[in-house]
Design a protein around this motif. Structure first.
Motif, short mmCIF file in Angstrom:
data_model
loop_
_atom_site.label_atom_id
_atom_site.label_comp_id
_atom_site.label_asym_id
_atom_site.label_seq_id
_atom_site.Cartn_x
_atom_site.Cartn_y
_atom_site.Cartn_z
N VAL A 185 -0.38 11.63 -8.57
CA VAL A 185 -0.43 12.13 -7.22
C VAL A 185 -0.22 11.08 -6.09
N PHE A 186 0.86 11.10 -5.42
CA PHE A 186 1.24 9.71 -4.68
C PHE A 186 0.55 10.19 -3.16
N ILE A 187 0.13 9.39 -2.49
CA ILE A 187 -0.55 9.43 -1.11
C ILE A 187 0.14 8.43 -0.33
N ASP A 188 0.76 9.10 1.04
CA ASP A 188 1.25 8.17 2.03
C ASP A 188 1.22 8.55 3.27
N ASP A 189 1.14 8.02 4.44
CA ASP A 189 1.09 8.25 5.76
C ASP A 189 2.34 8.45 6.25
N ALA B 215 2.95 14.75 -4.25
CA ALA B 215 2.73 13.92 -3.01
C ALA B 215 2.12 14.73 -2.04
N LEU B 216 0.89 13.70 -1.49
CA LEU B 216 0.30 14.25 -0.35
C LEU B 216 0.69 13.45 1.02
N HIS B 217 0.78 14.14 2.11
CA HIS B 217 0.94 13.28 3.37
C HIS B 217 -0.53 13.04 3.96
N PHE B 218 -0.84 11.70 4.36
CA PHE B 218 -2.15 11.37 4.65
C PHE B 218 -2.22 11.64 6.03
N THR B 219 -3.17 12.27 6.60
CA THR B 219 -3.65 12.23 7.85
C THR B 219 -5.03 11.89 8.33
N SER B 220 -6.02 12.19 7.29
CA SER B 220 -7.23 11.63 7.56
C SER B 220 -8.00 11.59 6.38
N PRO B 221 -9.13 10.82 6.04
CA PRO B 221 -9.62 10.73 4.73
C PRO B 221 -10.45 12.19 4.48
N GLU B 222 -10.68 12.99 5.46
CA GLU B 222 -11.40 14.35 5.16
C GLU B 222 -10.40 15.32 4.73
N THR C 59 -3.19 13.32 -13.62
CA THR C 59 -4.15 12.61 -14.13
C THR C 59 -4.51 11.24 -13.25
N THR C 60 -3.31 10.95 -12.44
CA THR C 60 -3.49 9.81 -12.06
C THR C 60 -3.09 9.78 -10.45
N VAL C 61 -3.89 8.91 -9.65
CA VAL C 61 -3.62 8.71 -8.33
C VAL C 61 -2.87 7.47 -7.71
N VAL C 62 -2.01 7.53 -6.82
CA VAL C 62 -1.42 6.38 -6.48
C VAL C 62 -1.21 6.16 -4.70
N PHE C 63 -1.99 5.31 -4.46
CA PHE C 63 -2.19 5.22 -2.93
C PHE C 63 -0.88 4.37 -2.26
N ASP C 64 -0.42 4.63 -1.04
CA ASP C 64 -0.06 3.65 -0.32
C ASP C 64 -1.19 2.94 0.32
N ILE C 65 -1.10 1.79 1.17
CA ILE C 65 -2.04 1.02 1.39
C ILE C 65 -2.38 0.97 2.85
N GLY C 66 -1.37 0.38 3.76
CA GLY C 66 -1.09 0.39 5.15
C GLY C 66 -1.38 1.51 5.80
N ASN C 67 -2.47 1.95 6.53
CA ASN C 67 -2.63 3.17 7.34
C ASN C 67 -3.28 4.37 6.43
N VAL C 68 -3.32 3.94 5.27
CA VAL C 68 -4.26 4.88 4.25
C VAL C 68 -5.70 4.33 3.94
N GLY D 115 -8.94 20.06 -4.01
CA GLY D 115 -8.10 21.16 -4.37
C GLY D 115 -7.19 20.85 -5.67
N LEU D 116 -6.65 19.75 -6.04
CA LEU D 116 -5.92 19.48 -7.19
C LEU D 116 -7.02 19.18 -8.56
N GLY D 117 -8.23 19.32 -8.19
CA GLY D 117 -9.17 19.29 -9.29
C GLY D 117 -9.77 17.71 -9.53
N PHE D 118 -9.58 16.83 -8.44
CA PHE D 118 -10.12 15.56 -8.61
C PHE D 118 -11.41 15.51 -7.96
N SER D 119 -12.48 14.54 -8.48
CA SER D 119 -13.89 14.78 -7.91
C SER D 119 -13.98 13.73 -6.92
N VAL D 120 -13.89 14.18 -5.95
CA VAL D 120 -14.02 13.14 -4.66
C VAL D 120 -15.06 13.48 -3.60
#
Length: 206
Positions: free
Chosen positions: A167-171, A186-193, A6-15, A201-206
């Motif tokens: 869901v946590f996102i970090d580079d 958790a998702l490893h960030f490589t690009s916005p796309e 239900t929740t998305v948690v971002f890293d900030i630098g280089n994400v 794929g996890l069901g979020f509308s983006v």
């Protein structure tokens, strides 16, 4: 949406913003890439900088290096503090667009960032979208760094987030592994796309 997420948690630098000390030092070492790389490996090193992320003041950090290195390096050392804003070249637009879409659809969005507390306050003034989170944990405020388990536990307790719901996102792969060890998806960030594709794929509308 996947019921448990239900929740998305971002890293900030280089994400969400593009940070690299080379953005600053290419001006000082114009045409001398090898010398710049030596400087970043041997003077203003990642190991030195990470202690600012843990909460050490930049003024203390700079004075430590000034005492250790000859005067010709002092202007470049002081620039890491005084011209720090140049280490961020700007927002990563595709990622910011994802953040805004999540907010618009009512998804709770948070951040856990390894960032010096004083420099982060500067970034909040510069990038208004950083003020849109439902909550942020900044390493420099806590004296803790990702991927240490304690910083994730602080986040869960402070904001009442169930690890399995987020869901946590970090580079950084190490930080992704730390989040998973703490119970998050958790998702490893490589690009916005790629991030948009993974979140869909996890069901979020983006």
């Amino acid at each position: 949406m996947t019921q448990s997420l239900t929740t998305v948690v971002f890293d900030i630098g280089n994400v969400l913003v593009a940070w690299d000390p080379r953005h600053l030092y290419r001006r000082y070492f114009s045409g001398r890439e090898d010398e710049m790389e030596w400087f970043l490996k041997n003077v203003c090193t990642p190991a030195w900088n990470v202690e600012q992320d843990r909460g050490r003041s930049f003024s203390e950090a700079v004075e430590l290096l000034v005492k250790e290195h000859p005067p010709e390096w002092h202007p470049m050392i002081r620039a890491f503090d005084q011209e720090w804003h140049e280490t961020i070249s700007g927002p990563i637009d595709g990622s910011v667009a994802i953040l805004k879409k999540l907010k618009a659809s009512g998804v709770p969005v948070y951040a856990i960032t390894n960032w010096n507390q004083d420099k982060f306050r500067e970034a909040l003034q510069r990038f208004d979208f950083l003020n849109s989170f439902d909550g942020i944990v900044v390493s420099g405020d806590e004296g803790l760094l990702k991927p240490e388990r304690e910083i994730f536990d602080i986040f869960f307790k402070r904001y009442g987030v169930v690890p399995e719901s987020a869901v946590f996102i970090d580079d950084s792969k190490h930080n992704v592994e730390g989040a998973r060890a703490a119970g998050m998806h958790a998702l490893h960030f490589t690009s916005p796309e790629a991030l948009a594709r993974d979140l869909r794929g996890l069901g979020f509308s983006v």
